[in-house]
Design a protein around this motif. Structure first.
Motif, PDB file in Angstrom:
ATOM      1  N   ASN A  94     -82.867  16.379  38.606  1.00  0.00           N
ATOM      2  CA  ASN A  94     -82.141  17.060  38.385  1.00  0.00           C
ATOM      3  C   ASN A  94     -80.850  17.430  38.958  1.00  0.00           C
ATOM      4  OD1 ASN A  94     -82.146  20.530  39.220  1.00  0.00           O
ATOM      5  ND2 ASN A  94     -82.949  20.074  36.935  1.00  0.00           N
ATOM      6  N   ARG A 113     -78.957  15.046  37.294  1.00  0.00           N
ATOM      7  CA  ARG A 113     -78.395  15.962  36.031  1.00  0.00           C
ATOM      8  C   ARG A 113     -77.543  17.071  36.496  1.00  0.00           C
ATOM      9  NH1 ARG A 113     -80.763  14.437  31.438  1.00  0.00           N
ATOM     10  NH2 ARG A 113     -81.967  16.338  31.314  1.00  0.00           N
ATOM     11  N   ILE A 126     -78.045  22.126  33.690  1.00  0.00           N
ATOM     12  CA  ILE A 126     -80.418  21.880  33.310  1.00  0.00           C
ATOM     13  C   ILE A 126     -81.136  22.416  34.375  1.00  0.00           C
ATOM     14  CG2 ILE A 126     -81.446  19.801  33.098  1.00  0.00           C
ATOM     15  CD1 ILE A 126     -79.170  18.413  32.136  1.00  0.00           C
ATOM     16  N   SER A 129     -84.900  23.154  36.179  1.00  0.00           N
ATOM     17  CA  SER A 129     -85.699  22.089  36.940  1.00  0.00           C
ATOM     18  C   SER A 129     -86.933  22.737  35.989  1.00  0.00           C
ATOM     19  CB  SER A 129     -86.524  21.945  38.005  1.00  0.00           C
ATOM     20  OG  SER A 129     -86.809  24.323  37.585  1.00  0.00           O
ATOM     21  N   ASP A 146     -85.994  20.029  32.878  1.00  0.00           N
ATOM     22  CA  ASP A 146     -85.847  18.824  33.591  1.00  0.00           C
ATOM     23  C   ASP A 146     -87.029  17.998  33.279  1.00  0.00           C
ATOM     24  OD1 ASP A 146     -83.708  17.230  33.321  1.00  0.00           O
ATOM     25  OD2 ASP A 146     -83.145  17.793  35.366  1.00  0.00           O
ATOM     26  N   TRP A 166     -88.169  16.618  30.327  1.00  0.00           N
ATOM     27  CA  TRP A 166     -86.981  15.528  29.842  1.00  0.00           C
ATOM     28  C   TRP A 166     -88.238  15.041  30.327  1.00  0.00           C
ATOM     29  CZ3 TRP A 166     -84.232  13.183  33.352  1.00  0.00           C
ATOM     30  CH2 TRP A 166     -83.627  11.606  32.325  1.00  0.00           C
TER      31      TRP A 166
END
Length: 187
Positions: free
Chosen positions: A19, A22, A38, A40, A43, A46
């Protein structure tokens, strides 16, 4: 020669590092990817997707061998097993590990996996025209610059060009031979 790093699959415990990477603004200013904010929570999903839905993509964490510490990740996308080609989605190393040669080693390990284990015949990558470090690294790995794609991505309020690089299996095998000769000559 012992590897300073190794690659492994994503784990839920990688959330904080991934995280953080990104959400790094400086990273996205040089890549062909777009900037997203983004959370957490996003993510978490993800990472789970990368763990369970990986039929045509491969995301691996790059770890420091000495401390078994995650330091970044690399990926292949659009893996086409029929035509034996894959897009190298790039490699991201945490700022704490930059300029220590570990990224270069990680790239070689990843290419070894793509060509050796997955049997790819071609690996290709898109490199932002202004990303001089990735351009030099692509050449260092032995990729061939195939051309420039104009207005490839829209970000930071304008279009950016990207180079497309590729490496074929025969070129990879030649690279492997040269690397092995270099390692043997230093022993």
């Amino acid at each position: 020669m012992e590897n300073k790093i190794y690659l492994r699959a994503f784990e839920h415990s990688d959330l904080d590092l991934l995280n953080s990477i990104r959400n790094d603004d400086t990273l996205f200013s040089t890549t062909t990817g777009n900037k997203y904010y983004i959370s957490s929570e996003h993510d978490k999903k993800w990472i789970e997707d990368k763990i369970f839905n990986n039929s045509n993509q491969l995301y691996l964490v790059i770890c420091c061998s000495e401390k078994h510490q995650p330091m970044g990740y690399t990926s292949a996308n659009n893996i086409d097993y029929l035509n034996r080609k894959a897009e190298w989605g790039g490699m991201v190393i945490s700022k704490d590990f930059n300029s220590k040669g570990m990224g270069t080693e990680a790239g070689y390990l990843f290419l070894d996996h793509l060509f050796g284990e997955l049997g790819m015949n071609m690996v290709y990558a898109y490199v932002n025209e202004n990303n001089k470090a990735s351009y030099r690294l692509s050449e260092k790995y032995g990729f061939t610059k195939d051309g420039l794609i104009r207005d490839f991505v829209y970000k930071q309020n304008r279009f950016h060009n990207a180079y497309i690089f590729s490496m074929l299996r025969g070129e990879y095998e030649k690279l492997q031979l040269n690397r092995n000769e270099s390692i043997n000559s230093t022993k």
